[in-house]
Design an enzyme around this catalytic site. Structure first.
Site, PDB file in Angstrom:
ATOM      1  CD  GLU A  32      36.045 -67.685  34.216  1.00  0.00           C
ATOM      2  OE1 GLU A  32      34.830 -67.879  34.339  1.00  0.00           O
ATOM      3  OE2 GLU A  32      36.730 -67.074  35.068  1.00  0.00           O
ATOM      4  CG  ASP A  78      41.561 -69.279  35.363  1.00  0.00           C
ATOM      5  OD1 ASP A  78      40.823 -70.082  34.762  1.00  0.00           O
ATOM      6  OD2 ASP A  78      41.692 -68.082  35.030  1.00  0.00           O
TER       7      ASP A  78
END
Length: 215
Positions: A32, A78
Site C-alpha cells: 500500500e 497487501d
C-alpha cells in the site's frame, strides 16, 4: 496467473503476510505504501476534509498496482481495491464525509474498474481476509509506531478503529468478487510464531489447491 489480495483493518498484519506469501510462492509483492502516502497524515488530522482526496489517491494507486500485477502474472497485494470504499462509507455514515462526494467516488471506482485491462483479470483469484479483535488491532498499531495512528496522539481514534472493525465483518460476508478465505489473526500470530506461520501458509496453499490455482 495467480493474483492474491489481502484485506483487513489497520494493524491486521496484511503487509507482513504479503511478504511471507510472496516469498513462499515466489511471486511479486505489492504494498500500500503508507509511509510514502503524503495525504494519510493529513487525513488523520482532518478526516472530513481529506476523505475524498485520500480515497481518490488510493484508487489511482491501486489501479496502477492492478495493471502491474497483470503484467507480472503472479502477485500478492497487501490491500484490496474492493475495501477502500468501506472506509469512505463508514465516514459518510458517521457524518464525517459528504454523501455526494461518496457517490462521485463510487462512480469513479466503477468506471475505472471497467477500464482495467483483461476482463477476468479485474478480479483477484483469491481474497484473504485477516480478522483481528480491537485489542490485537490496537496492540499492533502501537507496536509499529506510526505517530498519526496512535491513541496517544488522538484518543478519539479508538472509537474510529472500533467502528472500522464493525464494518469489516459485513463487508467480508457480502464480498463475492472472487474466492475468499478468512485467517484468524488473534489465534495465529504468523509474524512472531513460526508454528502459526506454517499453519497459515498451509491453509492458504490448500485453498489455492481447492480453487485450482496451485498444483
Amino acid at each position: 496467473m495467480t493474483v492474491i489480495v489481502l484485506s483487513g483493518p489497520i494493524g491486521a498484519g496484511k503487509s507482513s503476510l504479503t511478504s511471507l506469501l510472496a516469498e513462499h510462492l515466489g511471486t511479486q509483492a505489492f504494498y500500500e505504501g503508507v509511509d510514502n502516502n503524503p495525504i494519510l497524515p493529513l487525513y488523520y488530522k482532518d478526516m472530513a476534509h481529506y476523505t475524498f482526496l485520500l480515497n481518490t489517491y488510493l484508487l489511482n494507486h491501486r489501479l496502477a498496482q492492478i495493471n502491474q500485477a497483470i503484467r507480472d502474472h503472479n502477485s500478492v497485494s497487501d490491500r484490496s481495491i474492493y475495501e477502500d470504499a468501506l472506509f469512505f462509507k463508514m465516514n459518510v455514515d458517521s457524518g464525517i464525509a459528504d454523501p455526494t462526494e461518496f457517490k462521485i467516488y463510487d462512480s469513479l471506482l466503477e468506471n475505472m474498474m471497467e477500464q482495467a485491462p483483461g476482463n477476468p483479470s479485474k478480479k483477484p483469484d483469491l481474497l484473504i481476509y485477516i480478522h483481528v479483535s480491537l485489542d490485537t488491532m490496537l496492540h499492533r498499531i502501537q507496536k509499529r509506531g506510526r505517530k498519526f495512528e496512535q491513541l496517544s496522539t488522538d484518543p478519539s481514534l479508538k472509537d474510529y478503529y472500533a467502528r472500522l472493525l464493525s464494518y469489516y465483518e459485513p463487508w467480508y460476508e457480502k464480498y463475492n468478487a472472487s474466492p475468499k478465505m478468512m485467517i484468524d489473526g488473534d489465534k495465529y500470530d504468523f509474524v512472531a510464531n513460526e508454528d502459526a506461520r506454517r499453519k497459515v501458509i498451509n491453509a492458504i496453499d490448500q485453498k489455492l489447491i481447492d480453487i485450482g490455482n496451485l498444483n
